[in-house]
Design a protein around this motif. Structure first.
Motif, PDB file in Angstrom:
ATOM      1  N   PHE A  56       0.815  -1.210   0.000  1.00  0.00           N
ATOM      2  CA  PHE A  56       0.000   0.000   0.000  1.00  0.00           C
ATOM      3  C   PHE A  56       0.852   1.265   0.000  1.00  0.00           C
ATOM      4  O   PHE A  56       0.498   2.262  -0.633  1.00  0.00           O
ATOM      5  CB  PHE A  56      -0.949   0.000   1.205  1.00  0.00           C
ATOM      6  N   THR A  57       1.969   1.232   0.701  1.00  0.00           N
ATOM      7  CA  THR A  57       2.817   2.421   0.755  1.00  0.00           C
ATOM      8  C   THR A  57       3.383   2.745  -0.622  1.00  0.00           C
ATOM      9  O   THR A  57       3.332   3.896  -1.080  1.00  0.00           O
ATOM     10  CB  THR A  57       3.963   2.219   1.761  1.00  0.00           C
ATOM     11  N   TYR A  58       3.919   1.731  -1.300  1.00  0.00           N
ATOM     12  CA  TYR A  58       4.472   1.968  -2.631  1.00  0.00           C
ATOM     13  C   TYR A  58       3.370   2.280  -3.644  1.00  0.00           C
ATOM     14  O   TYR A  58       3.571   3.078  -4.566  1.00  0.00           O
ATOM     15  CB  TYR A  58       5.290   0.758  -3.088  1.00  0.00           C
ATOM     16  N   LEU A  62       3.486   5.769  -5.716  1.00  0.00           N
ATOM     17  CA  LEU A  62       3.622   5.801  -7.168  1.00  0.00           C
ATOM     18  C   LEU A  62       2.394   6.391  -7.863  1.00  0.00           C
ATOM     19  O   LEU A  62       2.508   6.948  -8.960  1.00  0.00           O
ATOM     20  CB  LEU A  62       3.887   4.386  -7.697  1.00  0.00           C
ATOM     21  N   LYS A  63       1.223   6.305  -7.229  1.00  0.00           N
ATOM     22  CA  LYS A  63       0.005   6.769  -7.886  1.00  0.00           C
ATOM     23  C   LYS A  63      -0.387   8.194  -7.517  1.00  0.00           C
ATOM     24  O   LYS A  63      -1.169   8.818  -8.229  1.00  0.00           O
ATOM     25  CB  LYS A  63      -1.155   5.822  -7.546  1.00  0.00           C
ATOM     26  N   THR A  64       0.139   8.697  -6.393  1.00  0.00           N
ATOM     27  CA  THR A  64      -0.273  10.033  -5.972  1.00  0.00           C
ATOM     28  C   THR A  64       0.212  11.097  -6.950  1.00  0.00           C
ATOM     29  O   THR A  64       1.275  10.963  -7.568  1.00  0.00           O
ATOM     30  CB  THR A  64       0.254  10.351  -4.557  1.00  0.00           C
ATOM     31  N   SER A  65      -0.578  12.142  -7.067  1.00  0.00           N
ATOM     32  CA  SER A  65      -0.201  13.258  -7.943  1.00  0.00           C
ATOM     33  C   SER A  65       0.308  14.452  -7.147  1.00  0.00           C
ATOM     34  O   SER A  65       0.552  15.515  -7.711  1.00  0.00           O
ATOM     35  CB  SER A  65      -1.416  13.685  -8.777  1.00  0.00           C
ATOM     36  N   ALA A  82      12.558   2.785   6.304  1.00  0.00           N
ATOM     37  CA  ALA A  82      11.436   3.012   7.221  1.00  0.00           C
ATOM     38  C   ALA A  82      10.614   1.741   7.413  1.00  0.00           C
ATOM     39  O   ALA A  82      10.200   1.417   8.532  1.00  0.00           O
ATOM     40  CB  ALA A  82      10.553   4.136   6.686  1.00  0.00           C
ATOM     41  N   LEU A  83      10.384   1.015   6.334  1.00  0.00           N
ATOM     42  CA  LEU A  83       9.553  -0.187   6.419  1.00  0.00           C
ATOM     43  C   LEU A  83      10.243  -1.296   7.212  1.00  0.00           C
ATOM     44  O   LEU A  83       9.596  -2.020   7.974  1.00  0.00           O
ATOM     45  CB  LEU A  83       9.206  -0.674   5.010  1.00  0.00           C
ATOM     46  N   VAL A  84      11.551  -1.425   7.045  1.00  0.00           N
ATOM     47  CA  VAL A  84      12.292  -2.428   7.815  1.00  0.00           C
ATOM     48  C   VAL A  84      12.415  -1.995   9.277  1.00  0.00           C
ATOM     49  O   VAL A  84      12.348  -2.821  10.196  1.00  0.00           O
ATOM     50  CB  VAL A  84      13.693  -2.651   7.197  1.00  0.00           C
ATOM     51  N   PHE A 145      -4.131   3.171   6.719  1.00  0.00           N
ATOM     52  CA  PHE A 145      -4.099   3.125   5.264  1.00  0.00           C
ATOM     53  C   PHE A 145      -5.279   3.846   4.636  1.00  0.00           C
ATOM     54  O   PHE A 145      -5.252   4.159   3.450  1.00  0.00           O
ATOM     55  CB  PHE A 145      -4.008   1.670   4.792  1.00  0.00           C
ATOM     56  N   SER A 146      -6.301   4.124   5.424  1.00  0.00           N
ATOM     57  CA  SER A 146      -7.364   4.984   4.903  1.00  0.00           C
ATOM     58  C   SER A 146      -6.829   6.393   4.689  1.00  0.00           C
ATOM     59  O   SER A 146      -7.214   7.080   3.741  1.00  0.00           O
ATOM     60  CB  SER A 146      -8.551   5.003   5.873  1.00  0.00           C
ATOM     61  N   TYR A 147      -5.882   6.821   5.551  1.00  0.00           N
ATOM     62  CA  TYR A 147      -5.237   8.122   5.353  1.00  0.00           C
ATOM     63  C   TYR A 147      -4.375   8.102   4.089  1.00  0.00           C
ATOM     64  O   TYR A 147      -4.364   9.064   3.310  1.00  0.00           O
ATOM     65  CB  TYR A 147      -4.374   8.478   6.564  1.00  0.00           C
ATOM     66  N   LEU A 148      -3.657   7.010   3.888  1.00  0.00           N
ATOM     67  CA  LEU A 148      -2.817   6.907   2.697  1.00  0.00           C
ATOM     68  C   LEU A 148      -3.656   6.914   1.422  1.00  0.00           C
ATOM     69  O   LEU A 148      -3.280   7.527   0.419  1.00  0.00           O
ATOM     70  CB  LEU A 148      -1.977   5.630   2.756  1.00  0.00           C
ATOM     71  N   LEU A 149      -4.791   6.241   1.460  1.00  0.00           N
ATOM     72  CA  LEU A 149      -5.653   6.207   0.275  1.00  0.00           C
ATOM     73  C   LEU A 149      -6.221   7.591  -0.025  1.00  0.00           C
ATOM     74  O   LEU A 149      -6.451   7.928  -1.191  1.00  0.00           O
ATOM     75  CB  LEU A 149      -6.782   5.194   0.479  1.00  0.00           C
ATOM     76  N   ASP A 150      -6.441   8.385   1.011  1.00  0.00           N
ATOM     77  CA  ASP A 150      -6.874   9.769   0.781  1.00  0.00           C
ATOM     78  C   ASP A 150      -5.794  10.547   0.031  1.00  0.00           C
ATOM     79  O   ASP A 150      -6.099  11.362  -0.852  1.00  0.00           O
ATOM     80  CB  ASP A 150      -7.176  10.457   2.119  1.00  0.00           C
ATOM     81  N   ILE A 151      -4.535  10.298   0.386  1.00  0.00           N
ATOM     82  CA  ILE A 151      -3.425  10.949  -0.319  1.00  0.00           C
ATOM     83  C   ILE A 151      -3.376  10.483  -1.774  1.00  0.00           C
ATOM     84  O   ILE A 151      -3.141  11.270  -2.692  1.00  0.00           O
ATOM     85  CB  ILE A 151      -2.092  10.639   0.392  1.00  0.00           C
TER      86      ILE A 151
END
Length: 297
Positions: A56-58, A62-65, A82-84, A145-151
């Motif tokens: 989800f992070t990647y 990659l998709k955010t504008s 950060a992920l590790v 991840f709901s916050y990330l999806l908003d981004i």
């Protein structure tokens, strides 16, 4: 609700001291099980959801504008760190949390007449820890991840981006600021460590002297524990220096980007000034610093 009210100080000392010891014993009994539950619970969730986190992070990155291609490339390179580091951070925090909570919860419940004196608070501590683990799962699986999806869904007319050369410069400034901060603040911390511990003892004893005899007797066991922990608290203050240095390094990069390279180089000395000033004010009660204030230079 407290278990007893009395003006007999000898009885109070024996009663509350005994209750505190009972609470400590219960904390020792459940320490290892709570520690295991916490480590397997929190850290296990972090590890189980790590592939989910990576995907989800990647995906969002990659998709955010919102950001441009150069920053996306930089984040792609830095995100693995950060992920590790995330499960490692969770492991460390879960150990700290379980140590504190396994002692604090049964002690507090031992003083509460709503719980049985001998075994009260043991089962409840496990149930509360289970609840916190469920909250952690819910936050990691859904809310974060709901916050990330908003981004990801957010649209902007022009993405924010920095050219490659500028990115390299800002990375250099961030590393420079963090390293300089740690190198300079570490000897300062070593020099002030003993005065800091003495100051902590002074503040603690002064505070104790202002308490009523009744209050002092009631919580005497906690005062003894805190008295013994003061040196450890003083030593742990090095973390403040490290964190502030890392934050100062980031600020160096920001200042370099917003203004110029020289401003970025100077910025860290303003943060060193802050630490020196604040520590002198706390330890010696004097507002001065051996370093110049470069924040507005």
């Amino acid at each position: 609700m407290r278990r007893i009210e009395t003006n007999n100080y000898i009885f109070l000392f024996c009663f509350y001291g005994g209750i505190s010891i009972i609470g400590l014993i219960k904390g020792l009994i459940i320490l290892v099980p709570v520690l295991i539950l916490s480590i397997f619970g929190f850290t296990g969730i972090a590890l189980i959801l790590l592939p989910h986190d990576v995907y989800f992070t990647y995906r969002v990155l990659l998709k955010t504008s919102i950001i441009g291609i150069n920053l996306k490339f930089l984040y792609v390179l830095l995100l693995p760190l950060a992920l590790v580091g995330w499960p490692i951070l969770v492991l460390f925090l879960s150990i700290c949390f379980s140590f504190i909570y396994s002692f604090l919860s049964p002690i507090v419940k031992t003083f509460d007449s709503d719980y049985e004196l001998t075994f009260g608070g043991i089962y409840e501590t496990f149930k509360e820890m289970e609840y916190y683990i469920e909250m952690f799962w819910d936050f990691n699986k859904k809310k974060f991840f709901s916050y990330l999806l908003d981004i990801e869904r957010r649209e902007v007319n022009e993405p924010f981006d920095i050219n490659i050369i500028q990115i390299i410069i800002e990375l250099f400034l961030a590393c420079y600021g963090s390293v300089v901060g740690i190198i300079v603040l570490t000897p300062i911390w070593l020099i002030k460590l003993i005065p800091l511990v003495i100051r902590l003892y002074y503040i603690f004893i002064k505070w104790i002297m202002e308490l009523s005899l009744h209050t002092f007797i009631m919580f005497s066991i906690f005062f003894i524990i805190y008295f013994c922990l003061i040196p450890a608290i003083g030593v742990s203050s090095i973390l403040i220096c490290v964190v502030y240095s890392l934050f100062g390094g980031i600020q160096c990069a920001i200042e370099g980007y917003k203004h110029n390279f020289l401003r970025g180089l100077i910025c860290i000395w303003g943060y060193i000034y802050d630490v020196d000033l604040a520590s002198n004010l706390f330890i010696f009660d004097k507002k001065y610093s051996c370093f110049p204030n470069c924040k507005n230079t």
